[in-house]
Design a protein around this motif. Structure first.
Motif, PDB file in Angstrom:
ATOM      1  N   ASP B  25       0.800  -1.267   0.104  1.00 50.93           N
ATOM      2  CA  ASP B  25       0.068  -0.157   0.007  1.00 50.93           C
ATOM      3  C   ASP B  25       0.881   1.116   0.066  1.00 50.93           C
ATOM      4  N   GLN B  26       1.997   1.214   0.757  1.00 52.62           N
ATOM      5  CA  GLN B  26       2.798   2.354   0.874  1.00 52.62           C
ATOM      6  C   GLN B  26       3.218   2.682  -0.515  1.00 52.62           C
ATOM      7  N   LEU B  27       3.800   1.609  -1.351  1.00 54.62           N
ATOM      8  CA  LEU B  27       4.378   1.849  -2.725  1.00 54.62           C
ATOM      9  C   LEU B  27       3.137   2.297  -3.620  1.00 54.62           C
ATOM     10  N   CYS B  28       1.940   2.049  -3.413  1.00 53.32           N
ATOM     11  CA  CYS B  28       0.832   2.432  -4.476  1.00 53.32           C
ATOM     12  C   CYS B  28       0.602   3.770  -4.053  1.00 53.32           C
ATOM     13  N   ASN B  29       0.632   4.170  -2.619  1.00 50.18           N
ATOM     14  CA  ASN B  29       0.436   5.475  -2.223  1.00 50.18           C
ATOM     15  C   ASN B  29       1.481   6.451  -2.848  1.00 50.18           C
ATOM     16  N   ALA B  30       2.813   6.091  -2.650  1.00 49.48           N
ATOM     17  CA  ALA B  30       3.983   6.867  -3.256  1.00 49.48           C
ATOM     18  C   ALA B  30       3.735   7.033  -4.646  1.00 49.48           C
ATOM     19  N   LEU B  31       3.411   6.012  -5.537  1.00 49.31           N
ATOM     20  CA  LEU B  31       2.913   6.228  -6.751  1.00 49.31           C
ATOM     21  C   LEU B  31       2.113   7.225  -7.299  1.00 49.31           C
ATOM     22  N   HIS B  32       1.021   6.974  -6.311  1.00 45.22           N
ATOM     23  CA  HIS B  32      -0.079   7.787  -6.733  1.00 45.22           C
ATOM     24  C   HIS B  32       0.218   9.325  -6.552  1.00 45.22           C
ATOM     25  N   ASN B  33       0.777   9.495  -5.263  1.00 45.44           N
ATOM     26  CA  ASN B  33       1.249  11.043  -4.904  1.00 45.44           C
ATOM     27  C   ASN B  33       2.032  11.343  -6.070  1.00 45.44           C
ATOM     28  N   ARG B  34       3.206  10.635  -6.600  1.00 42.17           N
ATOM     29  CA  ARG B  34       4.001  11.266  -7.531  1.00 42.17           C
ATOM     30  C   ARG B  34       3.147  11.423  -8.725  1.00 42.17           C
ATOM     31  N   TRP B  35       2.355  10.715  -9.208  1.00 42.40           N
ATOM     32  CA  TRP B  35       1.531  10.984 -10.556  1.00 42.40           C
ATOM     33  C   TRP B  35       0.407  12.159 -10.318  1.00 42.40           C
ATOM     34  N   GLU B  36       0.115  12.439  -9.266  1.00 45.61           N
ATOM     35  CA  GLU B  36      -0.817  13.495  -9.049  1.00 45.61           C
ATOM     36  C   GLU B  36      -0.322  14.809  -9.173  1.00 45.61           C
ATOM     37  N   ALA B  37       1.171  14.927  -9.145  1.00 46.01           N
ATOM     38  CA  ALA B  37       2.018  16.345  -9.355  1.00 46.01           C
ATOM     39  C   ALA B  37       1.801  16.556 -11.055  1.00 46.01           C
ATOM     40  N   SER B  38       1.905  18.119 -10.949  1.00 43.73           N
ATOM     41  CA  SER B  38       1.593  18.575 -12.267  1.00 43.73           C
ATOM     42  C   SER B  38       2.670  18.088 -13.323  1.00 43.73           C
ATOM     43  N   ASP B  39       4.013  17.800 -13.023  1.00 43.98           N
ATOM     44  CA  ASP B  39       4.979  17.253 -14.056  1.00 43.98           C
ATOM     45  C   ASP B  39       5.026  16.125 -14.132  1.00 43.98           C
ATOM     46  N   ILE B  41       4.537  12.496 -16.194  1.00 41.09           N
ATOM     47  CA  ILE B  41       4.542  12.235 -17.412  1.00 41.09           C
ATOM     48  C   ILE B  41       3.620  10.851 -17.335  1.00 41.09           C
ATOM     49  N   GLY B  42       2.630  10.659 -18.192  1.00 42.51           N
ATOM     50  CA  GLY B  42       1.796   9.627 -18.050  1.00 42.51           C
ATOM     51  C   GLY B  42       1.007   9.412 -17.078  1.00 42.51           C
ATOM     52  N   LYS B  43       0.429   8.350 -16.777  1.00 42.74           N
ATOM     53  CA  LYS B  43      -0.575   8.007 -15.741  1.00 42.74           C
ATOM     54  C   LYS B  43      -0.464   6.683 -15.106  1.00 42.74           C
ATOM     55  N   PHE B  44      -0.545   6.817 -13.729  1.00 41.73           N
ATOM     56  CA  PHE B  44      -0.416   5.606 -13.021  1.00 41.73           C
ATOM     57  C   PHE B  44      -1.741   4.855 -13.092  1.00 41.73           C
ATOM     58  N   ASP B  45      -1.973   3.766 -13.326  1.00 42.02           N
ATOM     59  CA  ASP B  45      -3.418   3.120 -13.682  1.00 42.02           C
ATOM     60  C   ASP B  45      -3.770   2.151 -12.828  1.00 42.02           C
ATOM     61  N   GLY B  46      -2.993   2.120 -11.557  1.00 39.90           N
ATOM     62  CA  GLY B  46      -3.374   1.261 -10.496  1.00 39.90           C
ATOM     63  C   GLY B  46      -2.673  -0.017 -10.357  1.00 39.90           C
ATOM     64  N   HIS B  47      -3.235  -1.022  -9.780  1.00 39.81           N
ATOM     65  CA  HIS B  47      -2.215  -2.358  -9.668  1.00 39.81           C
ATOM     66  C   HIS B  47      -3.347  -3.366  -9.513  1.00 39.81           C
ATOM     67  N   GLU B  48      -2.602  -4.534  -9.439  1.00 37.42           N
ATOM     68  CA  GLU B  48      -3.534  -5.958  -9.218  1.00 37.42           C
ATOM     69  C   GLU B  48      -2.713  -6.674  -8.183  1.00 37.42           C
ATOM     70  N   THR B  49      -3.091  -7.552  -7.481  1.00 39.97           N
ATOM     71  CA  THR B  49      -2.381  -8.452  -6.813  1.00 39.97           C
ATOM     72  C   THR B  49      -3.066  -9.896  -6.715  1.00 39.97           C
ATOM     73  N   ALA B  50      -2.252 -10.971  -6.492  1.00 38.81           N
ATOM     74  CA  ALA B  50      -2.902 -12.270  -6.414  1.00 38.81           C
ATOM     75  C   ALA B  50      -3.715 -12.338  -5.032  1.00 38.81           C
ATOM     76  N   MET B  51      -4.470 -13.261  -4.959  1.00 34.31           N
ATOM     77  CA  MET B  51      -5.368 -13.495  -3.819  1.00 34.31           C
ATOM     78  C   MET B  51      -4.517 -13.702  -2.749  1.00 34.31           C
ATOM     79  N   ASP B  52      -3.390 -14.470  -2.794  1.00 34.89           N
ATOM     80  CA  ASP B  52      -2.517 -15.158  -1.877  1.00 34.89           C
ATOM     81  C   ASP B  52      -1.213 -14.122  -1.849  1.00 34.89           C
ATOM     82  N   ASN B  53      -1.417 -13.004  -2.486  1.00 34.64           N
ATOM     83  CA  ASN B  53      -0.208 -11.806  -2.451  1.00 34.64           C
ATOM     84  C   ASN B  53       0.993 -12.475  -3.064  1.00 34.64           C
ATOM     85  N   PHE B  54       1.050 -13.448  -3.678  1.00 37.86           N
ATOM     86  CA  PHE B  54       2.213 -14.325  -4.311  1.00 37.86           C
ATOM     87  C   PHE B  54       2.795 -13.156  -5.251  1.00 37.86           C
TER      88      PHE B  54
END
Lengths: 122, 180
Positions: B25-39, B41-54
């Motif tokens: 979650d920390q990784l995803c939050n860091a990426l979301h925060n970075r891609w909310e900045a005005s500079d 490039i591109g778009k962070f479109d989220g993530h998916e994880t296996a049900m067992d987190n493998f």
């Protein structure tokens, strides 16, 4: 005709070794299916060990057997469509054969426990 | 399908293998925060994880893949579980269009993946890092558990070898696998 050979109308001079053209999308799908089957197996082995429950072990073993068997069978298609070299496929098959022997050893160590399978399978 | 105006999709695929979701979650939050900045490039479109987190995947769309990855690099380096991640850079609309592959090395640097090096292309973790039985062996029966575990380890390691071959064929058919 989309390039697929109708085996019922096959010319009597044709042999089973002849090249069969499949659409590229199907070859790509086939490769991805192999890849998907391959990555299922390691977590199923470690998952079977983690719980040490007979039903889970058996269930995972059945999934592993199906995935490995599917890959073994898929080798035919990779060969027929020249997606991979014969030597690579032979290597893959011989490795799966060895895996099968290890699998038999592994499964032989499973011990039935006191839990019954509610689905009546294992 | 890659949304306009982006021409490239980036998929970062890696083995997560932790029960605890917090680092992910920390990784995803860091990426979301970075891609909310005005500079950004591109778009962070989220993530998916296996049900067992493998395993897990991160998705980006961008007109400039290397610039987007350069923005993500400092974040990627902060998360050790991303070491060994494979990064697929896909160009064009079709899911089967041309793809470049990179890998995050143990030092956190990205490098283009050599398809001929079978030791780089399988990301199945070593058995040593896998969980063993949670059940405690009863006194005098440790040998039984040890034998079970040895067999499972042998099986696991054999499939790890097979996965090298399969991955090589799946990623780039029509080349010979080096015999070792």
């Amino acid at each position: 005709m989309n390039g697929l050979v109708d085996i019922n109308n096959k010319d009597e001079h044709e042999t089973d070794d002849e090249h069969i053209d499949l659409p590229p999308e199907m070859i790509i799908w086939q490769r991805e299916e192999m890849f998907r089957n391959s990555i299922i197996i390691p977590p199923k082995i470690s998952g079977a060990e983690a719980g040490d429950l007979y039903i889970i072990r058996m269930e995972n073993a059945a999934i592993i057997r199906k995935a490995a068997n599917d890959i073994y069978v898929d080798c035919n298609m990779l060969l027929e469509d020249n997606v991979a070299h014969e030597q690579d496929i032979e290597l893959l098959r011989s490795e799966i054969e060895q895996f099968r022997e290890y699998f038999i050893e592994w499964v032989a160590g499973f011990e039935k426990d006191e839990y019954s399978d509610e689905w009546g399978l294992f | 399908m890659i949304p306009a105006p982006f021409n490239y999709a980036i998929i970062v695929e890696f083995r997560y293998g932790q029960i605890d979701d917090v680092p992910f979650d920390q990784l995803c939050n860091a990426l979301h925060n970075r891609w909310e900045a005005s500079d950004a490039i591109g778009k962070f479109d989220g993530h998916e994880t296996a049900m067992d987190n493998f395993d897990a995947r991160l998705f980006f769309y961008t007109p400039q893949p290397q610039e987007t990855l350069a923005m993500a690099d400092p974040i990627f380096k902060d998360f050790h579980f991303l070491r060994g991640a494979k990064i697929y850079i896909r160009h064009g609309e079709s899911e089967h269009s041309f793809t470049e592959t990179e890998i995050i090395k143990p030092d956190g640097e990205r490098v283009a993946l050599s398809m001929l090096d079978e030791h780089q292309i399988s990301t199945i973790p070593d058995w040593g890092s896998r969980r063993q039985s949670f059940k405690k062996a009863e006194a005098g029966e440790e040998w039984k558990y040890s034998l079970k575990n040895e067999r499972a380890e042998k099986l696991y390691n054999k499939w790890k070898e097979i996965d090298y071959i399969i991955t090589a064929i799946c990623i780039s058919g029509n080349f010979r696998i080096r015999q070792t």
